[in-house]
Design an enzyme around this catalytic site. Sequence first.
Site, PDB file in Angstrom:
ATOM      1  N   HIS A  55      -6.097  37.298  34.841  1.00 55.25           N
ATOM      2  CA  HIS A  55      -4.663  37.597  34.781  1.00 55.25           C
ATOM      3  C   HIS A  55      -3.782  36.396  35.130  1.00 55.25           C
ATOM      4  CE1 HIS A  55      -5.084  38.095  39.156  1.00 55.25           C
ATOM      5  NE2 HIS A  55      -3.760  38.047  39.243  1.00 55.25           N
ATOM      6  N   LYS A  59      -1.793  29.824  35.266  1.00 59.13           N
ATOM      7  CA  LYS A  59      -1.393  28.960  36.379  1.00 59.13           C
ATOM      8  C   LYS A  59      -2.075  27.600  36.338  1.00 59.13           C
ATOM      9  CE  LYS A  59       0.198  32.389  39.711  1.00 59.13           C
ATOM     10  NZ  LYS A  59       0.011  33.013  41.036  1.00 59.13           N
ATOM     11  N   HIS A  84       3.733  31.109  33.590  1.00 59.17           N
ATOM     12  CA  HIS A  84       2.272  31.255  33.559  1.00 59.17           C
ATOM     13  C   HIS A  84       1.834  32.484  32.764  1.00 59.17           C
ATOM     14  CE1 HIS A  84       2.683  34.224  36.877  1.00 59.17           C
ATOM     15  NE2 HIS A  84       1.467  34.622  36.561  1.00 59.17           N
ATOM     16  N   HIS A 109       3.568  41.041  35.268  1.00 57.08           N
ATOM     17  CA  HIS A 109       4.754  40.878  36.115  1.00 57.08           C
ATOM     18  C   HIS A 109       5.971  41.620  35.547  1.00 57.08           C
ATOM     19  CE1 HIS A 109       3.365  38.236  39.269  1.00 57.08           C
ATOM     20  NE2 HIS A 109       2.764  37.459  38.383  1.00 57.08           N
ATOM     21  N   ASP A 137      -2.398  43.460  41.882  1.00 55.42           N
ATOM     22  CA  ASP A 137      -1.966  42.083  42.143  1.00 55.42           C
ATOM     23  C   ASP A 137      -0.998  42.039  43.326  1.00 55.42           C
ATOM     24  OD1 ASP A 137      -1.646  39.313  41.671  1.00 55.42           O
ATOM     25  OD2 ASP A 137       0.108  39.678  40.422  1.00 55.42           O
TER      26      ASP A 137
END
Length: 378
Positions: A55, A59, A84, A109, A137
């Site tokens: 996930h 990054k 990211h 997100h 998360d």
Amino acid sequence: MSLQLMQMLSTTIEAKDEYTKGHSHRVAEYSVLIARELGWNEKELSNLKNAAHLHDIGKIAIPDTILNKPSKLSEEEFSIIKEHTIIGANILKNISLIDHVQEIVRNHHERYDGNGYPDGLKGKEIPLHARIVAVADSYDAMSSQRIYRNQLPPEKIIQELENNKGTQFDPEITDIFLKLLREDRIHIKEDHLSITENTQIPEAEIEMSQFISDIMSTIRTQKTKENLDFLTGLPTRNKGEQTIAQLMKRHSGCLVFMDMDNLKTINDIYGHKAGDRVLKLLGNLLLEYSSECLVCRLGGDEFLLFMPNADQNSITEVITAIFKKFNTRKEQDPELHAASISAGLYMCNIGDSFDECYTKADKTLYFVKQNGKSDFSF
């Protein structure tokens, strides 16, 4: 083998920051616990686990200086962090081995109220897999130690999940996770390197694993060199600030913002080699006190020190000694006579914000500079 290599890659990304070690593994395990409560079969659970491992794959493209910043991110830095999700989805756009991996990477997100990123999806518009990973998360982020804050206590985590149910998180998934928490059923294997339970690893995979290990070892060695300022031998700003911020979580002490006075004058009159010599002189001097304090070069003519577990009297003695030795040693080089140092000092308590202490030490230095230089003040 391809699945395992991708999981190894997600682990190497976490090596950029010791505070996220094992994060992807834990998020994958928490996601499976949620999905099992939803009645998913073993094939679906296995697929979710593989996808959740990746996930944060995007990054890999985010600078370490932003990922590891101990203070609050600026708007520009936060906008870079948010990239990211898109970068990760692009990296995996041609991956067909794992169902739903792109939507997890891109949309974990998003917020249930539509105020998330990158697409501003709302409610059930957000893919189910991404909604599950979002809860897992966030839980791991809250329950783990991070460079910018300590882990939250269990009651605070439950309160945060309750408060954000239906706004940040899918309410049904949140209720499932809260039930697991309250029934003490959040138990996972902590070994984030246990990528497979198959002990019959093919020889080719062992060789590939060793190859990746060798590459990462080389990168870590190079990273160590990059973290040192070549001229002074002190840690660079990024590494130094990280280390100091971490130490401030466990120790009270004094943060010292030190500045070289008249460096520009020396550069203008005698050249930059003379300026380099005086910076190196101060750097070598500060290294002599590395057993008593953490030191780094912020850049240019600025330095940062942190003296843990010291009172104002002992700190005064150390700073006075540094000033005296610097003034003595500079006299041995006629081109360095104009140089002096000033310092602003701020006494910190355990858990104080690095950002706030840094600002107060900086303001104290400014006060010293406005009142004659070549001195220090608390």
